[in-house]
Design a protein around this motif. Sequence first.
Motif, PDB file in Angstrom:
ATOM      1  N   PHE A 196      42.591  46.881  39.128  1.00  0.00           N
ATOM      2  CA  PHE A 196      43.356  47.389  37.982  1.00  0.00           C
ATOM      3  C   PHE A 196      42.812  46.801  36.691  1.00  0.00           C
ATOM      4  O   PHE A 196      42.184  45.750  36.671  1.00  0.00           O
ATOM      5  N   ASP A 197      43.081  47.533  35.589  1.00  0.00           N
ATOM      6  CA  ASP A 197      42.561  47.185  34.271  1.00  0.00           C
ATOM      7  C   ASP A 197      43.079  45.822  33.810  1.00  0.00           C
ATOM      8  O   ASP A 197      44.238  45.480  34.024  1.00  0.00           O
ATOM      9  N   GLU A 198      42.207  45.082  33.142  1.00  0.00           N
ATOM     10  CA  GLU A 198      42.552  43.742  32.643  1.00  0.00           C
ATOM     11  C   GLU A 198      43.725  43.773  31.664  1.00  0.00           C
ATOM     12  O   GLU A 198      44.463  42.806  31.534  1.00  0.00           O
ATOM     13  N   SER A 199      43.932  44.906  30.981  1.00  0.00           N
ATOM     14  CA  SER A 199      45.031  45.012  30.015  1.00  0.00           C
ATOM     15  C   SER A 199      46.397  44.976  30.696  1.00  0.00           C
ATOM     16  O   SER A 199      47.400  44.720  30.047  1.00  0.00           O
ATOM     17  N   LEU A 200      46.429  45.247  32.001  1.00  0.00           N
ATOM     18  CA  LEU A 200      47.659  45.283  32.802  1.00  0.00           C
ATOM     19  C   LEU A 200      48.618  46.375  32.348  1.00  0.00           C
ATOM     20  O   LEU A 200      49.814  46.326  32.635  1.00  0.00           O
ATOM     21  N   THR A 202      44.998  34.993  49.521  1.00  0.00           N
ATOM     22  CA  THR A 202      44.781  35.926  48.421  1.00  0.00           C
ATOM     23  C   THR A 202      43.658  35.406  47.537  1.00  0.00           C
ATOM     24  O   THR A 202      43.661  34.237  47.147  1.00  0.00           O
ATOM     25  N   ILE A 203      42.713  36.281  47.236  1.00  0.00           N
ATOM     26  CA  ILE A 203      41.564  35.926  46.410  1.00  0.00           C
ATOM     27  C   ILE A 203      41.691  36.706  45.100  1.00  0.00           C
ATOM     28  O   ILE A 203      41.779  37.932  45.103  1.00  0.00           O
ATOM     29  N   TYR A 204      41.710  35.974  44.005  1.00  0.00           N
ATOM     30  CA  TYR A 204      41.859  36.557  42.674  1.00  0.00           C
ATOM     31  C   TYR A 204      40.503  36.530  41.974  1.00  0.00           C
ATOM     32  O   TYR A 204      39.950  35.460  41.723  1.00  0.00           O
ATOM     33  N   ILE A 253      33.784  37.158  38.618  1.00  0.00           N
ATOM     34  CA  ILE A 253      34.106  35.762  38.314  1.00  0.00           C
ATOM     35  C   ILE A 253      35.509  35.479  38.841  1.00  0.00           C
ATOM     36  O   ILE A 253      36.267  36.409  39.157  1.00  0.00           O
ATOM     37  N   HIS A 254      35.849  34.209  38.952  1.00  0.00           N
ATOM     38  CA  HIS A 254      37.192  33.846  39.409  1.00  0.00           C
ATOM     39  C   HIS A 254      38.179  33.971  38.258  1.00  0.00           C
ATOM     40  O   HIS A 254      37.840  33.772  37.088  1.00  0.00           O
ATOM     41  N   VAL A 255      39.426  34.272  38.606  1.00  0.00           N
ATOM     42  CA  VAL A 255      40.491  34.409  37.629  1.00  0.00           C
ATOM     43  C   VAL A 255      40.898  33.015  37.144  1.00  0.00           C
ATOM     44  O   VAL A 255      40.931  32.057  37.918  1.00  0.00           O
ATOM     45  N   GLN A 307      49.897  34.254  36.858  1.00  0.00           N
ATOM     46  CA  GLN A 307      51.294  34.700  36.786  1.00  0.00           C
ATOM     47  C   GLN A 307      51.401  36.115  36.219  1.00  0.00           C
ATOM     48  O   GLN A 307      52.205  36.921  36.683  1.00  0.00           O
ATOM     49  N   LYS A 308      50.558  36.452  35.241  1.00  0.00           N
ATOM     50  CA  LYS A 308      50.565  37.816  34.683  1.00  0.00           C
ATOM     51  C   LYS A 308      50.166  38.827  35.766  1.00  0.00           C
ATOM     52  O   LYS A 308      50.743  39.910  35.854  1.00  0.00           O
ATOM     53  N   ILE A 309      49.180  38.457  36.564  1.00  0.00           N
ATOM     54  CA  ILE A 309      48.726  39.337  37.654  1.00  0.00           C
ATOM     55  C   ILE A 309      49.836  39.528  38.665  1.00  0.00           C
ATOM     56  O   ILE A 309      50.119  40.650  39.103  1.00  0.00           O
ATOM     57  N   LEU A 310      50.511  38.440  39.057  1.00  0.00           N
ATOM     58  CA  LEU A 310      51.605  38.538  40.028  1.00  0.00           C
ATOM     59  C   LEU A 310      52.739  39.410  39.494  1.00  0.00           C
ATOM     60  O   LEU A 310      53.316  40.203  40.238  1.00  0.00           O
ATOM     61  N   THR A 311      53.039  39.280  38.207  1.00  0.00           N
ATOM     62  CA  THR A 311      54.077  40.121  37.593  1.00  0.00           C
ATOM     63  C   THR A 311      53.672  41.588  37.641  1.00  0.00           C
ATOM     64  O   THR A 311      54.481  42.460  37.966  1.00  0.00           O
TER      65      THR A 311
END
Length: 192
Positions: free
Chosen positions: A86-90, A151-153, A168-170, A176-180
């Motif tokens: 998914f897009d980085e902008s979320l 889980t690999i971010y 690259i790694h997160v 937390q933004k990704i989990l939301t």
Amino acid sequence: MSWDLKKRNWSGIFMTISTAIFAFVSIVSVFISVITWQTQREAARPYFTFKESPSIHLTHELSFEFKFNNVGNHPATNLSSKTIVFDESLLEEPILVDDYTVVNDIPRDTTTSLLLSIKSVDFLQTDIKPQFLIIHLSYTDPITRKIYIQTIYTKWPGVIAQKPQHLIHVEASEKQKILTYLKSHHLLKPKN
């Protein structure tokens, strides 16, 4: 006679105390042995790492190839993955949600591949914005019969000047933004 009786009472008390101490030490030894055994079993569990950097190819489709290596001592069974891009902008819907299951067992020091392809014409442009790429693994240790979740971010900077960038790694601050985002799009399973 009363002296002999007192002597016997003291020796009985001494024997009782000695037996109690021996029993206590035995219980502590068994407890330590069980904890050590459990720790060793947990340390031998299957665990997946990247064998090498994921490869990214951009032709008429965008493809990612991940090679995972089981670095644990125990094999892994029932390996399944859920990959979400998914897009980085979320702000947008996921570009890809892919479920994959491996039938065979994956012994120690064995590699398994995960291939992802994105063919969307709307997505494939000259330059592609940065994307998050999350891989959720689930597998079983057949020896302990325990299920593990991993889980690999990762973050993919996209395509810049028609050149695909490396994963690259997160950063920890982004997790937390990704989990939301995953929760708001109903992509996370509720924890039992």
